[in-house]
Design a protein around this motif. Sequence first.
Motif, PDB file in Angstrom:
ATOM      1  N   ASN A   1       0.783  -1.404  -0.728  1.00 30.90           N
ATOM      2  CA  ASN A   1      -0.557   0.160  -0.032  1.00 30.90           C
ATOM      3  C   ASN A   1       0.704   1.692   0.146  1.00 30.90           C
ATOM      4  O   ASN A   1       2.224   0.914  -0.065  1.00 30.90           O
ATOM      5  N   SER A   2       0.000   2.187   0.445  1.00 29.87           N
ATOM      6  CA  SER A   2       0.953   3.614  -0.006  1.00 29.87           C
ATOM      7  C   SER A   2       0.765   4.684   1.278  1.00 29.87           C
ATOM      8  O   SER A   2       0.313   5.511   1.310  1.00 29.87           O
ATOM      9  N   ASP A   3       0.565   3.568   2.320  1.00 28.61           N
ATOM     10  CA  ASP A   3       0.189   4.577   3.668  1.00 28.61           C
ATOM     11  C   ASP A   3       1.279   5.645   4.554  1.00 28.61           C
ATOM     12  O   ASP A   3       1.401   5.716   5.469  1.00 28.61           O
ATOM     13  N   ALA A   4       2.230   5.231   3.848  1.00 27.42           N
ATOM     14  CA  ALA A   4       3.151   6.198   4.699  1.00 27.42           C
ATOM     15  C   ALA A   4       2.854   7.164   4.684  1.00 27.42           C
ATOM     16  O   ALA A   4       2.892   7.791   3.533  1.00 27.42           O
ATOM     17  N   HIS A   5       3.260   7.889   5.399  1.00 30.04           N
ATOM     18  CA  HIS A   5       3.439   9.663   5.766  1.00 30.04           C
ATOM     19  C   HIS A   5       5.139  10.271   5.900  1.00 30.04           C
ATOM     20  O   HIS A   5       5.181   9.176   6.769  1.00 30.04           O
ATOM     21  N   PHE A   6       4.983  11.107   5.610  1.00 31.34           N
ATOM     22  CA  PHE A   6       6.520  11.912   5.468  1.00 31.34           C
ATOM     23  C   PHE A   6       6.423  13.031   6.094  1.00 31.34           C
ATOM     24  O   PHE A   6       5.693  14.105   5.761  1.00 31.34           O
ATOM     25  N   PRO A   7       6.509  13.517   7.805  1.00 30.03           N
ATOM     26  CA  PRO A   7       6.447  15.289   7.885  1.00 30.03           C
ATOM     27  C   PRO A   7       7.065  15.793   6.759  1.00 30.03           C
ATOM     28  O   PRO A   7       8.528  15.580   6.148  1.00 30.03           O
ATOM     29  N   ASN A   8       6.156  17.089   6.607  1.00 30.68           N
ATOM     30  CA  ASN A   8       7.182  18.086   5.542  1.00 30.68           C
ATOM     31  C   ASN A   8       6.552  19.606   6.468  1.00 30.68           C
ATOM     32  O   ASN A   8       6.380  19.227   7.147  1.00 30.68           O
ATOM     33  N   SER A   9       6.903  20.380   5.188  1.00 27.85           N
ATOM     34  CA  SER A   9       6.387  21.234   5.507  1.00 27.85           C
ATOM     35  C   SER A   9       6.227  22.358   4.015  1.00 27.85           C
ATOM     36  O   SER A   9       6.499  22.258   3.664  1.00 27.85           O
ATOM     37  N   GLY A  10       5.348  23.143   5.015  1.00 27.73           N
ATOM     38  CA  GLY A  10       5.380  24.779   3.648  1.00 27.73           C
ATOM     39  C   GLY A  10       4.280  24.003   2.548  1.00 27.73           C
ATOM     40  O   GLY A  10       4.470  24.325   0.920  1.00 27.73           O
ATOM     41  N   GLY A  11       2.492  23.182   2.255  1.00 29.16           N
ATOM     42  CA  GLY A  11       1.873  22.292   1.921  1.00 29.16           C
ATOM     43  C   GLY A  11       2.876  21.488   1.155  1.00 29.16           C
ATOM     44  O   GLY A  11       1.520  21.194   0.356  1.00 29.16           O
ATOM     45  N   GLU A  12       4.024  21.006   1.291  1.00 29.96           N
ATOM     46  CA  GLU A  12       4.363  20.517   0.916  1.00 29.96           C
ATOM     47  C   GLU A  12       3.710  18.853   0.953  1.00 29.96           C
ATOM     48  O   GLU A  12       3.287  18.450   1.631  1.00 29.96           O
ATOM     49  N   PRO A  13       3.754  17.992   0.044  1.00 30.63           N
ATOM     50  CA  PRO A  13       2.881  16.967   0.268  1.00 30.63           C
ATOM     51  C   PRO A  13       3.298  15.651   1.375  1.00 30.63           C
ATOM     52  O   PRO A  13       4.840  15.835   1.383  1.00 30.63           O
ATOM     53  N   THR A  14       3.039  14.831   1.602  1.00 33.69           N
ATOM     54  CA  THR A  14       3.445  13.997   2.970  1.00 33.69           C
ATOM     55  C   THR A  14       3.011  12.666   2.509  1.00 33.69           C
ATOM     56  O   THR A  14       3.886  11.196   2.540  1.00 33.69           O
ATOM     57  N   GLN A  15       2.577  12.476   1.043  1.00 32.56           N
ATOM     58  CA  GLN A  15       2.251  10.501   0.782  1.00 32.56           C
ATOM     59  C   GLN A  15       2.444  11.368  -0.621  1.00 32.56           C
ATOM     60  O   GLN A  15       2.188  12.158  -1.332  1.00 32.56           O
ATOM     61  N   PHE A  16       3.314   9.913  -1.402  1.00 27.50           N
ATOM     62  CA  PHE A  16       3.543   9.490  -2.607  1.00 27.50           C
ATOM     63  C   PHE A  16       3.390   8.537  -3.559  1.00 27.50           C
ATOM     64  O   PHE A  16       3.118   7.029  -2.616  1.00 27.50           O
ATOM     65  N   THR A  17       3.070   8.527  -4.638  1.00 26.95           N
ATOM     66  CA  THR A  17       3.093   7.369  -5.354  1.00 26.95           C
ATOM     67  C   THR A  17       4.495   7.183  -5.616  1.00 26.95           C
ATOM     68  O   THR A  17       4.843   7.101  -6.725  1.00 26.95           O
ATOM     69  N   TRP A  18       4.254   5.768  -4.954  1.00 30.84           N
ATOM     70  CA  TRP A  18       6.518   5.177  -5.072  1.00 30.84           C
ATOM     71  C   TRP A  18       6.318   4.142  -6.080  1.00 30.84           C
ATOM     72  O   TRP A  18       5.321   3.329  -6.930  1.00 30.84           O
ATOM     73  N   GLN A  19       7.617   4.883  -6.564  1.00 32.57           N
ATOM     74  CA  GLN A  19       8.141   3.020  -7.960  1.00 32.57           C
ATOM     75  C   GLN A  19       9.196   2.542  -7.709  1.00 32.57           C
ATOM     76  O   GLN A  19      10.084   3.314  -7.040  1.00 32.57           O
ATOM     77  N   PHE A  20       8.980   1.223  -7.358  1.00 35.81           N
ATOM     78  CA  PHE A  20      10.181   0.638  -6.974  1.00 35.81           C
ATOM     79  C   PHE A  20      11.618   0.494  -7.819  1.00 35.81           C
ATOM     80  O   PHE A  20      10.908   0.385  -9.062  1.00 35.81           O
TER      81      PHE A  20
END
Length: 620
Positions: free
Chosen positions: A127-146
């Motif tokens: 899944n893509s449930d992982a969150h990454f703390p960010n700042s300035g309105g930047e995204p915290t979740q992503f569509t990843w490619q292996f």
Amino acid sequence: MKQTYLAACALMVALALLSGCATTSIEAHSDYVSELNKYGTNPLIKAPILRDLESRIRTVVMAPNPHTDQPVTTFSPRNKALLDNFSEHYDHSALMEDITLARAGFDQAVAARYPELGNETACGLANSDAHFPNSGGEPTQFTWQFEQGDCVNGLAHGIARLSAPTANARFVGQFEQGQMIEGIFEMQHSDGARVIQLGGIPTAEHTARLLTSKIENSGYQWHRYGDFDDQGEFEGFGINVINFVNLMEVRDVGLMHNSRLHGFGAQQTRKAWGNGKIPVVWLGDFVNGKLNGLAAWSNTVDRMRIGEWEEGQLDGVVYGSDKLEGVLFHEFFVGRYVDGKKQGWFDYYSINTLDTHRTERKEFEDGYLVAIDNGKEDIEFGQIFAMAAGAAIIGTADIDSVSKAEIGGAFMADMLSGSNSNGSNMQALQQQYNMRTSITQPPVTIQPPQPQTTSAVPAGGQPTSTASSPGAASSTTPQGTASANAIPGKEKTNPARSPAANTTATTGSTGNSTTLAATQTTVTPPTPEPNRYVGAGRDYPFTGTSTTYYSQSTAIDLAQTNLRNQAAAFCESSYKAEIRWGDPSCEASSSSANQYLCTVDAMVNCYVNPCDQAFCGTRN
């Protein structure tokens, strides 16, 4: 006698003129540390939990905080001392290792943590449930490619590398059955700043401990370390660090909820002072980002407050100490604050460089000084804490549960009995504790609650309280309601009501005026017994340490300060402690020139009654 007094006054004026005033914050801090060393702890503080808070804030204030124009990659002793209050919540060496890798960059951090990758290139994620703390309105979740790594049954399992090209983000870390567990994340912002994260991965189901750092092209860095939820907020323990090129400064540290201090924590904020800025420090119990409960504060150059707070303001019984610039006096006091202002009678104790002592009482209205009395009666502020405050102190004290129950029961019984008890339950418990205590240790003193009394009044007069509710000066946390640059404890004189206006009291139905002193009974105090040591034992050995490496003179000074603090705590007051010093011992650093770790040994004895000066006159 009069000539001697005038001569002393003239000498004080001359010394004040010669001494001048500190012109920079560095000089002011140096002068303040010298006074804290000279005059010791606040002799009016009795409660162990408040003495502990005083010791903590003194340690922070007295630690060096050097200024430099060179790049800085470590915490100053001041900031490290602040962090040391929370050492049970985190590993400092692990924090510094993560910060060092974040500064080095993504590739170097990956090489250090994950030097080997598998060769699979066609794996998926659960899944893509992982969150990454960010700042300035930047995204915290992503569509990843292996990209590359280890797989089991078509899912990433082990170490793997991912990328999110549209967001300019990448990740290398540990996976279990297609789920991110921990790793290193980096994203490049549109302004050129980069965010790098090392540690666990928070999800909607759990928080994770990690470091997230924002590093700008200017060299400015912002490090946040602790427990994060999936919204990028602190939820648990957290450290917030502002890292200028030449300074690493802790802004917030402690237990947090929704990124606000909530529990035991500390804040440090820079305020304008003179031609520069000074770091102002708060340490204690927070609720939703504001001090609520017992806490300590200092502006680190001349003032300190320890006591009760509510909604970010001093509110309740407060102990203070001030370095009085220009008059060579160091002043200790205790009284009650209401909504951040002194209110009612305060006890003051002052001492100067000539070891002249002065005690007096001052009355305040809404922070304004309205009366001064040389004061023949002590105000037992240790006995006027509200029942709830007493219960809170007992509940958080560093003692076993059985003792808490015993003290709490006796305290509540005396409070509920009022004047009929006269503290008999606490006194009986004190006797039991004294019997249990070894004769080689100073006995613990448990103050029995005393009811407030009123003075005698002539017929037809109004009763005058001899223990009016005490009060205080404005002081707030950064979220408080007072001015952002307000300095707690600044005494003001009400232009509408001078001290002279309070020297008499009008009583009786005939309109006659009598002095307030005439309505009180004069009590001749008993002749004090000669002072003596506590217990049968003598010469308790103590060792003070600088804890880490500094210049030799600074390391010796810190070791001696550390030992003084131990002696004051052991004897329950710096005015009851006698120190016989040994010679300091210093070990040179093997990696840094002219840096030493120093220790000093001493023999400590405790007196039954307070001496006339701190540490009973013993110096280095």
